[in-house]
Design a protein around this motif. Structure first.
Motif, PDB file in Angstrom:
ATOM      1  N   LEU A 275       0.868  -1.171   0.000  1.00 26.40           N
ATOM      2  CA  LEU A 275       0.000   0.000   0.000  1.00 26.40           C
ATOM      3  C   LEU A 275       0.907   1.223   0.000  1.00 26.40           C
ATOM      4  O   LEU A 275       1.814   1.316   0.820  1.00 26.40           O
ATOM      5  N   PHE A 276       0.699   2.139  -0.944  1.00 25.93           N
ATOM      6  CA  PHE A 276       1.513   3.353  -0.927  1.00 25.93           C
ATOM      7  C   PHE A 276       0.713   4.538  -1.449  1.00 25.93           C
ATOM      8  O   PHE A 276      -0.304   4.388  -2.126  1.00 25.93           O
ATOM      9  N   SER A 277       1.170   5.722  -1.096  1.00 27.49           N
ATOM     10  CA  SER A 277       0.600   6.953  -1.629  1.00 27.49           C
ATOM     11  C   SER A 277       1.727   7.808  -2.176  1.00 27.49           C
ATOM     12  O   SER A 277       2.874   7.725  -1.709  1.00 27.49           O
ATOM     13  N   PRO A 306      -9.222   6.737  -3.461  1.00 30.05           N
ATOM     14  CA  PRO A 306      -8.950   8.115  -3.039  1.00 30.05           C
ATOM     15  C   PRO A 306      -8.652   8.193  -1.547  1.00 30.05           C
ATOM     16  O   PRO A 306      -9.269   7.491  -0.741  1.00 30.05           O
ATOM     17  N   SER A 307      -7.666   9.024  -1.210  1.00 28.10           N
ATOM     18  CA  SER A 307      -7.356   9.262   0.201  1.00 28.10           C
ATOM     19  C   SER A 307      -8.472  10.081   0.829  1.00 28.10           C
ATOM     20  O   SER A 307      -9.027  10.982   0.214  1.00 28.10           O
ATOM     21  N   LYS A 308      -8.800   9.762   2.069  1.00 27.57           N
ATOM     22  CA  LYS A 308      -9.832  10.520   2.770  1.00 27.57           C
ATOM     23  C   LYS A 308      -9.219  11.600   3.656  1.00 27.57           C
ATOM     24  O   LYS A 308      -9.907  12.250   4.432  1.00 27.57           O
ATOM     25  N   LYS A 309      -7.901  11.779   3.497  1.00 27.71           N
ATOM     26  CA  LYS A 309      -7.190  12.777   4.299  1.00 27.71           C
ATOM     27  C   LYS A 309      -6.930  14.057   3.526  1.00 27.71           C
ATOM     28  O   LYS A 309      -7.027  15.146   4.061  1.00 27.71           O
ATOM     29  N   TYR A 315      -4.397   6.386  -2.658  1.00 24.78           N
ATOM     30  CA  TYR A 315      -3.647   5.222  -2.200  1.00 24.78           C
ATOM     31  C   TYR A 315      -3.638   4.190  -3.328  1.00 24.78           C
ATOM     32  O   TYR A 315      -4.642   3.992  -4.009  1.00 24.78           O
ATOM     33  N   PHE A 316      -2.507   3.525  -3.479  1.00 24.19           N
ATOM     34  CA  PHE A 316      -2.381   2.496  -4.500  1.00 24.19           C
ATOM     35  C   PHE A 316      -2.060   1.158  -3.833  1.00 24.19           C
ATOM     36  O   PHE A 316      -1.235   1.099  -2.918  1.00 24.19           O
ATOM     37  N   LYS A 337      10.390   3.826  -1.806  1.00 32.53           N
ATOM     38  CA  LYS A 337      10.041   4.721  -0.697  1.00 32.53           C
ATOM     39  C   LYS A 337      10.427   6.173  -0.982  1.00 32.53           C
ATOM     40  O   LYS A 337       9.780   7.108  -0.498  1.00 32.53           O
ATOM     41  N   LYS A 338      11.452   6.369  -1.794  1.00 31.65           N
ATOM     42  CA  LYS A 338      11.918   7.723  -2.103  1.00 31.65           C
ATOM     43  C   LYS A 338      10.880   8.500  -2.917  1.00 31.65           C
ATOM     44  O   LYS A 338      10.917   9.730  -2.961  1.00 31.65           O
ATOM     45  N   HIS A 339       9.969   7.786  -3.566  1.00 29.87           N
ATOM     46  CA  HIS A 339       8.955   8.432  -4.402  1.00 29.87           C
ATOM     47  C   HIS A 339       7.576   8.449  -3.734  1.00 29.87           C
ATOM     48  O   HIS A 339       6.610   8.880  -4.356  1.00 29.87           O
ATOM     49  N   CYS A 340       7.503   7.955  -2.492  1.00 36.89           N
ATOM     50  CA  CYS A 340       6.207   7.791  -1.828  1.00 36.89           C
ATOM     51  C   CYS A 340       6.086   8.673  -0.586  1.00 36.89           C
ATOM     52  O   CYS A 340       7.068   8.901   0.128  1.00 36.89           O
ATOM     53  N   LEU A 341       4.888   9.138  -0.338  1.00 35.19           N
ATOM     54  CA  LEU A 341       4.598   9.792   0.940  1.00 35.19           C
ATOM     55  C   LEU A 341       4.484   8.736   2.036  1.00 35.19           C
ATOM     56  O   LEU A 341       4.823   8.979   3.184  1.00 35.19           O
ATOM     57  N   GLN A 342       3.996   7.561   1.653  1.00 36.08           N
ATOM     58  CA  GLN A 342       3.838   6.449   2.586  1.00 36.08           C
ATOM     59  C   GLN A 342       3.944   5.154   1.793  1.00 36.08           C
ATOM     60  O   GLN A 342       3.453   5.071   0.669  1.00 36.08           O
ATOM     61  N   LEU A 343       4.598   4.150   2.368  1.00 34.75           N
ATOM     62  CA  LEU A 343       4.660   2.825   1.744  1.00 34.75           C
ATOM     63  C   LEU A 343       4.647   1.771   2.844  1.00 34.75           C
ATOM     64  O   LEU A 343       5.484   1.807   3.749  1.00 34.75           O
ATOM     65  N   SER A 344       3.691   0.873   2.780  1.00 40.40           N
ATOM     66  CA  SER A 344       3.574  -0.200   3.764  1.00 40.40           C
ATOM     67  C   SER A 344       3.497  -1.536   3.051  1.00 40.40           C
ATOM     68  O   SER A 344       2.817  -1.661   2.025  1.00 40.40           O
TER      69      SER A 344
END
Length: 356
Positions: A275-277, A306-309, A315-316, A337-344
């Motif tokens: 999961l990443f944004s 779509p992000s709800k924030k 989110y992808f 991770k360098k291209h993402c706001l968040q990656l899990s």
């Protein structure tokens, strides 16, 4: 040999099978004691995969592999019971497609917990009230299941296995087709039967509810209503199958994920879900996807929500073939991770493409 002789031979073999099954069960009890003393999950997807593959390799017929797989799944269910009964949360009530998938996957000897919505499945597993949960994630005709995708955004559960099940939708009612005024089911079910519904009904109203089994319950309670659901739901709630197999696409398959609190070791044939944004800028998603391409990782699926924030942020959800622990995957994840706001990493688990 006479028929009576053949039946006597079957009875003798059955007695030996019972003896062998109980011998196997006694070893399972020892495994359970070892896990209790040294730690370890009751459900081990990598071990399940290895056992079922070994059974298929050993099979010389005449029984088909799917028959032996079903037998061994039921034996594994009994093994869970002997070690410690598993508790599985599913989208209820009983008779839902999730319930059917859970029963086919985990058998008769575990405890099942029916919950009202998909979010609650995640909560039950996260809080430890259920050992595992089963959630629909995508359908071959209708695409991603929004409720499940959204629930992963702020949950701490892991994906530990995946299963596929053929889905056949039926119109269930206790009235004639021409008398139906309302039809209940899940939004995704309506999407999978859109053409049939438009061709069949002109005045009937479609009403979305939390699950197809809940739809069947409501149709059983209210006159001149119908539900789209499973044959199991029809049996459970006393409904007649008015029309069978009404899905628009004949080869209709739903992919379910098994979620838990455990990591799964590599098997050599695995899949990883992420999961990443990304920042809201041109080419941001392409930058991330190119990382996986450059590191030779095959992407099996991608969904967006779509992000709800923040507005215009998404989110992808991405699946790639391989285990997160591999050197190749580790390097790709660090670069992404360098291209993402968040990656899990939502989990790595045995890759599976066989229908239950």
């Amino acid at each position: 040999m006479s028929l009576e002789d053949l039946r006597k031979k079957i009875d003798d073999i059955d007695s030996k099978l019972v003896e062998l099954l109980n011998e196997r069960a006694r070893v399972v009890v020892k495994v359970g004691k070892y896990k209790d003393k040294n730690g370890g999950p009751i459900y081990a997807p990598h071990r399940e995969k290895a056992v079922l593959e070994k059974i298929s390799r050993a099979n010389t017929g005449p029984l088909p592999d799917k028959t032996l797989t079903a037998i061994w799944r039921e034996m594994m269910s009994g093994s869970f019971f002997l070690e410690r009964p598993l508790r599985i949360a599913f989208l209820g009530p009983e008779g839902s497609f999730s319930h059917s998938a859970a029963m086919l996957k985990f058998g008769q000897s575990v405890d099942y917990e029916a919950v009202a919505d998909i979010r609650t499945i995640f909560n039950e597993v996260s809080k430890g009230h259920s050992d595992l949960g089963i959630v629909p994630i995508e359908n071959s005709a209708g695409g991603g299941i929004d409720e499940s995708l959204d629930a992963f955004v702020d949950s701490d559960v892991y994906i530990c296995a995946e299963v596929y099940m053929a889905i056949h939708h039926n119109l269930l009612a206790n009235c004639k087709l021409e008398d139906v005024k309302e039809v209940y089911s899940k939004p995704e079910v309506f999407a999978q039967c859109r053409k049939w519904l438009s061709d069949t009904f002109t005045g009937a109203k479609t009403i979305a509810v939390a699950s197809s089994a809940r739809a069947a319950q409501m149709a059983a309670e209210k006159p001149y209503t119908a539900a789209i659901g499973s044959t199991a739901a029809a049996d459970l709630y006393g409904l007649k199958i008015v029309c069978e197999n009404i899905e628009d696409v004949p080869n209709n398959v739903t992919r379910f994920l098994i979620i838990g609190k455990q990591d799964t070791p590599p098997t050599g044939d695995d899949k990883t879900s992420l999961l990443f944004s990304t920042a809201h800028k041109a080419g941001a998603l392409v930058d991330v996807l190119e990382v996986f391409r450059d590191h030779g990782l095959n992407l099996a699926n991608i969904e967006s929500r779509p992000s709800k924030k923040r507005e215009w942020e998404y989110y992808f959800f991405v699946d790639f073939v391989g285990h997160k622990s591999s050197e190749q995957a580790q390097k790709a994840l660090e670069a992404a991770k360098k291209h993402c706001l968040q990656l899990s990493v939502l989990g790595s688990y045995p890759k599976n493409d066989k229908l239950l």
